[in-house]
Design an enzyme around this catalytic site. Structure first.
Site, mmCIF file in Angstrom:
data_model
loop_
_atom_site.group_PDB
_atom_site.id
_atom_site.type_symbol
_atom_site.label_atom_id
_atom_site.label_comp_id
_atom_site.label_asym_id
_atom_site.label_seq_id
_atom_site.Cartn_x
_atom_site.Cartn_y
_atom_site.Cartn_z
ATOM 1 C CG ASP A 146 69.031 22.392 90.009
ATOM 2 O OD1 ASP A 146 70.142 22.833 90.932
ATOM 3 O OD2 ASP A 146 69.571 21.655 88.996
ATOM 4 C CG ASP A 454 69.464 9.139 82.773
ATOM 5 O OD1 ASP A 454 70.206 9.586 81.730
ATOM 6 O OD2 ASP A 454 68.412 9.394 82.868
HETATM 7 O O1 LIG Z 1 68.269 21.788 85.848
HETATM 8 C C1 LIG Z 1 67.729 20.710 86.171
HETATM 9 C C2 LIG Z 1 66.800 19.980 85.232
HETATM 10 C C3 LIG Z 1 66.152 18.809 85.813
HETATM 11 N N1 LIG Z 1 66.093 18.527 87.139
HETATM 12 C C4 LIG Z 1 65.501 17.312 87.659
HETATM 13 O O2 LIG Z 1 65.637 16.178 86.960
HETATM 14 C C5 LIG Z 1 64.607 15.486 87.056
HETATM 15 C C6 LIG Z 1 64.050 14.873 85.680
HETATM 16 O O3 LIG Z 1 63.389 15.868 85.053
HETATM 17 P P1 LIG Z 1 61.972 15.541 84.337
HETATM 18 O O4 LIG Z 1 61.848 16.787 83.577
HETATM 19 O O5 LIG Z 1 61.008 14.914 84.994
HETATM 20 O O6 LIG Z 1 62.482 14.549 83.013
HETATM 21 P P2 LIG Z 1 61.953 13.260 82.643
HETATM 22 O O7 LIG Z 1 62.200 13.131 81.161
HETATM 23 O O8 LIG Z 1 60.789 13.008 83.027
HETATM 24 O O9 LIG Z 1 63.141 12.531 83.379
HETATM 25 C C7 LIG Z 1 63.683 11.307 82.885
HETATM 26 O O10 LIG Z 1 64.843 11.587 82.050
HETATM 27 C C8 LIG Z 1 65.794 12.076 82.571
HETATM 28 C C9 LIG Z 1 66.963 12.311 81.828
HETATM 29 O O11 LIG Z 1 66.651 13.120 80.592
HETATM 30 C C10 LIG Z 1 66.266 11.442 83.946
HETATM 31 O O12 LIG Z 1 67.407 12.050 84.601
HETATM 32 C C11 LIG Z 1 65.073 11.094 84.851
HETATM 33 O O13 LIG Z 1 65.365 10.470 85.818
HETATM 34 C C12 LIG Z 1 64.153 10.201 84.106
HETATM 35 O O14 LIG Z 1 62.819 10.111 84.695
HETATM 36 C C13 LIG Z 1 63.429 16.229 87.786
HETATM 37 O O15 LIG Z 1 63.295 15.873 89.114
HETATM 38 C C14 LIG Z 1 63.806 17.530 87.748
HETATM 39 O O16 LIG Z 1 63.469 18.406 88.796
HETATM 40 C C15 LIG Z 1 67.155 19.202 87.956
HETATM 41 O O17 LIG Z 1 67.208 18.787 88.964
HETATM 42 N N2 LIG Z 1 67.776 19.848 87.358
#
Ligand SMILES: O=c1ccn([C@@H]2O[C@H](COP(=O)(O)OP(=O)(O)O[C@H]3O[C@H](CO)[C@@H](O)[C@H](O)[C@H]3O)[C@@H](O)[C@H]2O)c(=O)[nH]1
Ligand SMILES: [Mn+2]
Length: 741
Positions: A146, A454
């Site tokens: 993204d 999710d």
């Molecule tokens: O516009 C976006 C924003 C985020 N992501 C991806 O989403 C994932 C999760 O983002 P992150 O910032 O790491 O969030 P976390 O809080 O660590 O993630 C938790 O919370 C998210 C929901 O809020 C879930 O989707 C994740 O799987 C879960 O690990 C990453 O791989 C990002 O690259 C995208 O692909 N597009």
């Protein structure tokens, strides 16, 4: 198989020691009843003779409401604690039965920003999933970028080349874990004289890896692709049309076409590897990660169309090369497999320090609560480390006809087109207009409009009649990166609590939408999470009001000499002792538990509070949905403090810091004042009545010790910013003076 000779592919065990837990829960319940009886019977009268008693009746009622909330909250958490279950798989049976008939598996890796999700980390995650112990022609890996970054594309290109050496090496020597960065950073003593062949290959592969890492890191640092490298792959030309990461056409590159059986120089075949950056246009909403996932679902359906989809975040590398087979034991079990929609692994982190300063590992949630949800009908889908059946993710309702004939599913869809043609055909599926007037994001695929795409998606799958499985094997399946600064941790918590609270207010609220669709106990096990955000109100009340009334000398708890102290003391000591035991049992340390309690208070008074009000504002149409991606890197100095478990209060600072610092100062002032009073004017009676408030105040001070340290005693860059310090001290003094005069 079926019939008499049927041997299941997995088994389920219940946890031990549940009777002890249930006795404890009942005893706490009795204590709670006494507390309620006390609150009702000792309510201060409306008219009082002394003027100092002003407001005590209201404060009392407020406190009682806060306690009722905590009681209610404690009660619903029992649904998530009562009866955890644990799963165990039989991979040898699976391997025997399906030797040659493996279903296609597509792995989706998501990344969003090359600066906070370094391309080298993404490459390692991709390599770890490419190296699964699974037939390569049945495995396809898709990277969704993204960030639309050629730096990430470059890293993937490098990874595709390195894979030709890495995968055969992993398989030949049964290497674990299969993220090269992690593998080469761990103990090297195994490379001994016993296996000179391995030792030789080990060093040559390690050199190849180091070279690759240096190239990727160097180019990431420069921030653009040098001309000579650009010439190496036609894919870079796609960036000629990119004006910014928010405005560009679809970029789709099939880097390895695993559908072909020839064409790989070194040894054996490699899995398909695809880079996708979906189209972004300012005038179309892209729906963050959910939008990225849906684009991947469509594009992959044309290229490999695997029956199983594994979703992982770019920081969650595979730590166990057998995870695919483990997951298949559930889906392919002849009796129970046909009703299972997804298999969720826990999200463990490999960068959590010993005492888990920021309470990141969620051991108890992941070891007890999700395992109980599994017993109640199925765990949440938590975004990463989850295997889905493709058709259920796309919206299929459960029925008996959904039974899969696995032996017929093993044929990979073989399009006639070559990779370049296929690339062009598939672009349409990732365009920003493709979803217009379709059910994508609603009835189909991952849902839009929620900060926690999710959780909602998982719930709606369960509401369509499917079960899910929680699988937490001893050898962890996935390891990710937890936030390493206080601010990052609080922001992540804000998004999560927002996600859960919004679910409560949405049409998908499990209590309503789930009614008649999922079991009541499963509906109930969602509630504690959905109520994270509202928890901020009673918590704020509890850390502010008793303290202020203590300053005014007005008691709100029973006298220390009264028998009514017993239920209060029992409930507080029993619940904390239990939570400590549970924490230690789940693998934490004593200091870790204490840190967790501190984070619990910080989260409840800041993250949850912001999430609560922001969700309400959004509900009223005043604020828009966002997604703050968690940074996976910190600068060296900050990282060094993280490793030493020193709290990071430094810049950038945030209103969240001002809030918890003010609360810490307020309680410190009251506590000191209480001590002074105890010494100079020994009003035994007064202090006797105020003892519990003094204890409460003292505990809050104790847990905030690192905050005072950050305010007054630290010199490093991680100390509290002066502006935050001034603001908080002024606010706390103001509050004290208002109540005292
Ligand atoms: O516009 C976006 C924003 C985020 N992501 C991806 O989403 C994932 C999760 O983002 P992150 O910032 O790491 O969030 P976390 O809080 O660590 O993630 C938790 O919370 C998210 C929901 O809020 C879930 O989707 C994740 O799987 C879960 O690990 C990453 O791989 C990002 O690259 C995208 O692909 N597009
Ligand atoms: Mn993450």
């Amino acid at each position: 198989m079926g019939g008499d000779g049927y041997l299941p592919l997995f088994e389920t065990k219940t946890a031990k020691g549940r009777i002890a837990y249930q006795l404890y829960a009942v005893s706490v319940f009795v204590g709670i009843c006494f507390i309620c009886a006390y609150r009702v019977s000792h309510l201060p009268p409306t008219t009082t003779t002394s003027t100092t008693q002003d407001g005590s009746r209201w404060a009392w009622i407020g406190l009682f409401i806060a306690e009722l909330w905590f009681i209610f909250y404690w009660f619903i958490t029992q649904f998530a604690r009562w009866n955890p279950i644990y799963r165990h798989t039989f991979k040898d049976r699976l391997n025997q039965r399906y030797e040659k008939d493996w279903p296609g598996v597509d792995v989706f890796v998501c990344t969003a920003d090359p600066t906070i999700e370094p391309p080298i980390m993404v490459a390692n995650t991709v390599l770890s999933v490419m190296a699964y112990d699974y037939p390569p022609e049945k495995l396809s890996v898709y990277l969704s970028d993204d960030g639309g970054s050629e730096l990430t594309f470059y890293a993937l290109l490098e990874a595709s080349r390195f894979a030709k050496h890495w995968l055969p090496f992993c398989k030949k020597f049964n290497v674990e874990p299969r993220s090269p960065a992690v593998y080469f950073s761990t103990d090297q003593s195994f490379v001994d004289d016993d296996d000179p062949l391995m030792a030789k290959q080990w060093s040559s592969i390690k050199n190849l890896y180091e070279d690759m890492r240096n190239r990727i890191e160097r180019i990431t640092k420069i921030g653009q692709i040098p001309a000579d490298i650009r010439k190496e792959h036609k894919g870079f030309c796609e960036w000629d049309l990119v004006s910014s990461r928010h405005d560009h056409p679809v970029i789709l590159q099939i880097l390895i076409d695993g559908r072909e059986t020839k064409g790989v120089e070194i040894e054996g075949q490699l899995p398909t590897l695809v880079y996708l950056s979906r189209e972004k246009r300012p005038q179309y909403h892209h729906h963050f990660k959910a939008g990225a996932m849906n684009a991947l679902i469509r594009v992959s359906s044309k290229i490999s169309n695997g029956w199983i989809i594994l979703t992982v975040d770019c920081d969650m590398y595979s730590n166990n090369s057998e995870s695919v087979r483990d997951a298949l034991c559930f889906f392919m079990d002849e009796k129970k497999g046909n009703e299972i929609a997804y298999v969720q692994y826990p999200q463990w982190f490999d960068n959590v320090t010993r005492n888990d300063l920021y309470g990141n590992s969620f051991e108890v949630i992941q070891k007890v609560e999700l395992a109980t949800m599994d017993a109640n009908g199925g765990p949440l889908y938590i975004g990463s480390g989850c295997f889905h059946r493709r058709d259920t993710l796309c919206g299929l309702k459960y029925s008996e006809e959904c039974r899969v004939e696995w032996k017929k599913q093993n044929h990979i869809k073989k399009e006639k087109q070559n990779a370049t043609e296929l690339q062009e055909i598939c672009k349409i599926f990732a365009s920003s207009t493709f979803e217009e007037n379709t059910q994508w994001g609603n009835e189909m695929g991952v849902k839009y409009g929620f900060p926690g795409e999710d959780i909602v998606t998982g719930l709606s799958i369960q509401c369509r009649g499917w079960k899910s499985i929680y699988f937490n094997p001893e050898k962890k399946g996935f390891l990710g990166v937890a936030p390493t600064t206080l601010l990052q941790a609080l922001i992540q918590q804000k998004r999560w609590s927002e996600a859960n609270f919004q679910l409560l207010l949405s049409k998908y609220c499990p209590l309503i939408y789930g009614h008649g669709r999922i079991p009541l106990k499963l509906q109930m096990s969602f509630t504690p999470y959905m109520l994270w955000a509202p928890n901020c109100l009673p918590t704020l009340y509890y850390v502010i009001v008793p303290t202020l009334f203590f300053l005014r000398g007005i008691p709100l708890f029973p006298k220390i000499s009264s028998l009514w102290v017993i239920p209060f003391a029992y409930v507080i000591i029993a619940t904390n002792a239990y939570s400590l035991v549970e924490f230690l049992y789940c693998g934490g340390t004593l200091q870790g538990w204490w840190n967790d309690q501190r984070m619990w208070m910080f989260k409840r008074t800041t993250s949850y509070c912001f999430a609560f009000f922001e969700t309400i504002l959004r509900q009223l149409g005043f604020s828009k949905l966002g997604f703050v991606v968690t940074a996976k890197v910190a600068d060296e100095e900050v990282h060094e403090r993280y490793l030493r478990e020193v709290m990071e209060f430094g810049t950038p600072s945030s209103p969240m810091f001002t809030i918890f610092t003010t609360l810490a100062m307020l309680n410190l002032f009251s506590f000191v004042w209480g001590l002074i009073r105890m010494v100079i004017d020994v009003q035994i009676n007064v202090l006797e009545a105020l003892a519990l408030q003094l204890v409460l105040c003292g505990l809050i001070v104790l847990i905030n010790l690192p905050v005072y340290q950050g305010l007054f005693f630290r010199e490093d860059n991680g100390k509290m910013a002066t502006s935050v310090a001034y603001k908080s001290i002024m606010l706390a003094l103001l509050a004290c003076s208002i109540v005292m005069y």
